[in-house]
Design an enzyme around this catalytic site. Sequence first.
Site, short mmCIF file in Angstrom:
data_model
loop_
_atom_site.label_atom_id
_atom_site.label_comp_id
_atom_site.label_asym_id
_atom_site.label_seq_id
_atom_site.Cartn_x
_atom_site.Cartn_y
_atom_site.Cartn_z
N ARG A 31 8.82 1.75 -0.14
CA ARG A 31 7.62 1.73 -0.98
C ARG A 31 7.71 2.78 -1.98
O ARG A 31 6.35 3.68 -2.06
CB ARG A 31 6.59 1.74 -0.38
CG ARG A 31 6.14 0.31 0.42
CD ARG A 31 5.43 -0.62 -0.40
NE ARG A 31 5.38 -2.08 0.05
CZ ARG A 31 4.05 -2.23 0.56
NH1 ARG A 31 3.10 -1.56 0.34
NH2 ARG A 31 4.11 -3.56 1.20
N ARG A 35 1.25 3.33 -5.04
CA ARG A 35 -0.03 3.97 -5.54
C ARG A 35 0.03 5.42 -5.25
O ARG A 35 -1.05 6.06 -5.65
CB ARG A 35 -0.98 3.20 -4.71
CG ARG A 35 -1.33 2.01 -5.11
CD ARG A 35 -2.08 1.11 -4.37
NE ARG A 35 -1.32 0.79 -3.17
CZ ARG A 35 -1.93 -0.19 -2.10
NH1 ARG A 35 -2.97 -0.66 -2.10
NH2 ARG A 35 -1.07 -0.13 -1.12
N ARG A 44 -0.04 0.19 -13.65
CA ARG A 44 -0.50 -0.73 -12.98
C ARG A 44 -1.91 -1.14 -13.68
O ARG A 44 -2.33 -2.23 -14.02
CB ARG A 44 -0.92 -0.57 -11.62
CG ARG A 44 -1.44 -1.67 -10.69
CD ARG A 44 -1.74 -1.32 -9.37
NE ARG A 44 -1.91 -2.43 -8.28
CZ ARG A 44 -3.02 -3.15 -8.45
NH1 ARG A 44 -4.09 -3.01 -9.27
NH2 ARG A 44 -3.19 -3.97 -7.35
N ASP A 81 8.14 -7.73 -4.84
CA ASP A 81 7.58 -8.06 -3.49
C ASP A 81 7.99 -9.09 -2.70
O ASP A 81 8.75 -10.08 -3.39
CB ASP A 81 5.94 -8.08 -3.56
CG ASP A 81 5.12 -8.02 -2.36
OD1 ASP A 81 4.82 -6.80 -2.10
OD2 ASP A 81 4.95 -8.85 -1.49
N TYR A 159 3.38 -15.15 6.38
CA TYR A 159 2.37 -15.23 5.08
C TYR A 159 2.28 -16.68 4.59
O TYR A 159 0.99 -16.82 4.14
CB TYR A 159 2.93 -14.45 4.15
CG TYR A 159 2.97 -12.73 4.33
CD1 TYR A 159 1.80 -12.08 3.99
CD2 TYR A 159 4.00 -12.35 4.93
CE1 TYR A 159 1.50 -10.43 4.21
CE2 TYR A 159 3.96 -10.54 5.33
CZ TYR A 159 2.74 -10.12 4.97
OH TYR A 159 2.55 -8.62 5.28
O1 CP3 Z 1 9.94 -0.20 -1.46
C1 CP3 Z 1 9.71 -0.25 -2.88
O2 CP3 Z 1 9.11 0.67 -3.48
C2 CP3 Z 1 9.80 -1.63 -3.47
C3 CP3 Z 1 8.61 -2.39 -3.72
C4 CP3 Z 1 8.27 -3.23 -2.65
C5 CP3 Z 1 6.56 -3.70 -2.78
N1 CP3 Z 1 6.51 -4.23 -1.59
C6 CP3 Z 1 5.63 -3.24 -3.48
C7 CP3 Z 1 4.30 -3.45 -3.22
C8 CP3 Z 1 8.62 -3.81 -1.37
C9 CP3 Z 1 10.04 -3.51 -0.98
C10 CP3 Z 1 7.58 -4.36 -0.71
C11 CP3 Z 1 7.91 -5.29 0.53
C12 CP3 Z 1 6.87 -6.04 1.04
N2 CP3 Z 1 5.67 -6.59 0.72
C13 CP3 Z 1 6.92 -6.10 2.64
C14 CP3 Z 1 8.02 -5.90 3.66
C15 CP3 Z 1 7.91 -4.27 4.02
C16 CP3 Z 1 6.50 -3.96 4.57
O3 CP3 Z 1 5.62 -3.16 4.03
O4 CP3 Z 1 6.38 -4.48 5.87
C17 CP3 Z 1 5.66 -6.67 2.89
C18 CP3 Z 1 5.22 -7.24 4.01
C19 CP3 Z 1 4.87 -7.04 1.50
C20 CP3 Z 1 3.77 -7.60 1.50
C21 CP3 Z 1 2.57 -7.10 0.90
N3 CP3 Z 1 2.78 -6.64 -0.45
C22 CP3 Z 1 1.58 -6.60 1.24
C23 CP3 Z 1 1.06 -6.86 2.75
C24 CP3 Z 1 0.65 -5.72 0.37
C25 CP3 Z 1 -0.46 -5.23 0.51
C26 CP3 Z 1 -0.58 -3.92 1.28
C27 CP3 Z 1 -0.44 -2.88 0.35
O5 CP3 Z 1 0.43 -1.89 0.76
O6 CP3 Z 1 -1.10 -2.75 -0.74
C28 CP3 Z 1 1.56 -5.77 -0.70
C29 CP3 Z 1 1.27 -5.14 -2.08
C30 CP3 Z 1 2.33 -4.23 -2.58
N4 CP3 Z 1 3.50 -4.37 -2.50
C31 CP3 Z 1 1.77 -2.99 -3.33
C32 CP3 Z 1 3.36 -2.48 -3.68
C33 CP3 Z 1 3.64 -1.36 -4.56
C34 CP3 Z 1 0.74 -2.38 -3.59
C35 CP3 Z 1 0.18 -3.01 -4.75
C36 CP3 Z 1 -0.81 -2.31 -5.38
O7 CP3 Z 1 -1.91 -2.39 -5.10
O8 CP3 Z 1 -0.60 -1.72 -6.38
#
Ligand code: CP3
Length: 342
Positions: A31, A35, A44, A81, A159
């Site tokens: 990640r 943010r 964003r 994602d 999910y």
């Molecule tokens: O690692 C990186 O920088 C690459 C991008 C990436 C994102 N999500 C961007 C993202 C990767 C590799 C993921 C994987 C992901 N997404 C997982 C597996 C890893 C983990 O964290 O367990 C899972 C379970 C998800 C599903 C997901 N996406 C959730 C549960 C959420 C909401 C929680 C949160 O942190 O906001 C997201 C949103 C998400 N994916 C964001 C980002 C940058 C935040 C979105 C935003 O509000 O800008």
Amino acid sequence: MATAQAIPASSPLLDVLAGVRHDPPPVWLMRQAGRYLPEYRELRAQKGGFLELLLDAPAAAEVTLQPVRRFGMDAAILFSDILVIPWAMGQALAFEAGEGPRLTPALKDAPLMLALSAMTTEAGKLAPVIDTVRRVRASLGAKTALIGFAGGPWTVATYMLAGQGGALEAARLAAYQDALGFRALIDRITNVTIGYLAAQIAAGAQAVQIFDSWSGVLPPAEFERWVIRPTRQIVAAISHLAPVIGFPRGAGQNLLRYAEETGVHALGLDETAVPDGLPVTLPLQGNLDPVALLAGGEALDRAVDQCLARFAGRPHILNLGHGIDKDTPIAHVEQLLKRLRG
Ligand code: CP3
């Protein structure tokens, strides 16, 4: 006139994935685009939302490159994602501010075979993500690796069943009560994932990571069926194309079995895991506590030193044990890199 053959330059991260140690180890953070970076929040907001951002290839490429530019990370990870797979398979996907992702309709409300027969996969919906990979690879120097990714089928299924994150009962129950339907769902996710990862690699991803974030809740026999088996199928289908990093978060006692039976080239460890008992030649990634990074100060320096000591003598990629917390100060990431690289 004879021209010199260009020898493809390798990168520290790809070296380690091939079993060659680097000191200090290459580093990237799960990640790392997100943010905690003001430049991310700005783009964003301009694009109006997370899904809009990740489907806009020039903007998604820019976001992917932001942490590489700012910190000199050894790898970029594609900005996307894991939930774009259910979206391509036919569920509606929304990211509501502060609420986490929502997939509709949630599959738990109907018999799975029936739900699956009503869904059609449109892999073409993922074309913008593949375009992002192409753009990022064209902008990166040879020393910086580009990592693609997908979710582990089990985690993606949790999910799809619940329609949201962290609610595991629906998938756990369906796996027992409707094993045939659940198997069909896992098989479909696995097939779509194989095509998706192969397309990322063809577009320039040099390694791929499989995020199985919820693998830690399964008893051994269920772990075998829903984590190891589909992961082995994915690895078998793409391992001749690029190295695969498996990240079965929380797998604990199942880590060694996962590494041996799936055939992944490298294993990502979460912050609770220890490398003891894993083969010394197996490249490992991890496993700094994201909370130590959030905390900063002496605790962070100590955590970095302990992490390096834990993996000493092994092919190691330094990373967090899970995604970076959104409140992490940028100065703490700089401190981590300074402690690592001097
Ligand atoms: O690692 C990186 O920088 C690459 C991008 C990436 C994102 N999500 C961007 C993202 C990767 C590799 C993921 C994987 C992901 N997404 C997982 C597996 C890893 C983990 O964290 O367990 C899972 C379970 C998800 C599903 C997901 N996406 C959730 C549960 C959420 C909401 C929680 C949160 O942190 O906001 C997201 C949103 C998400 N994916 C964001 C980002 C940058 C935040 C979105 C935003 O509000 O800008």
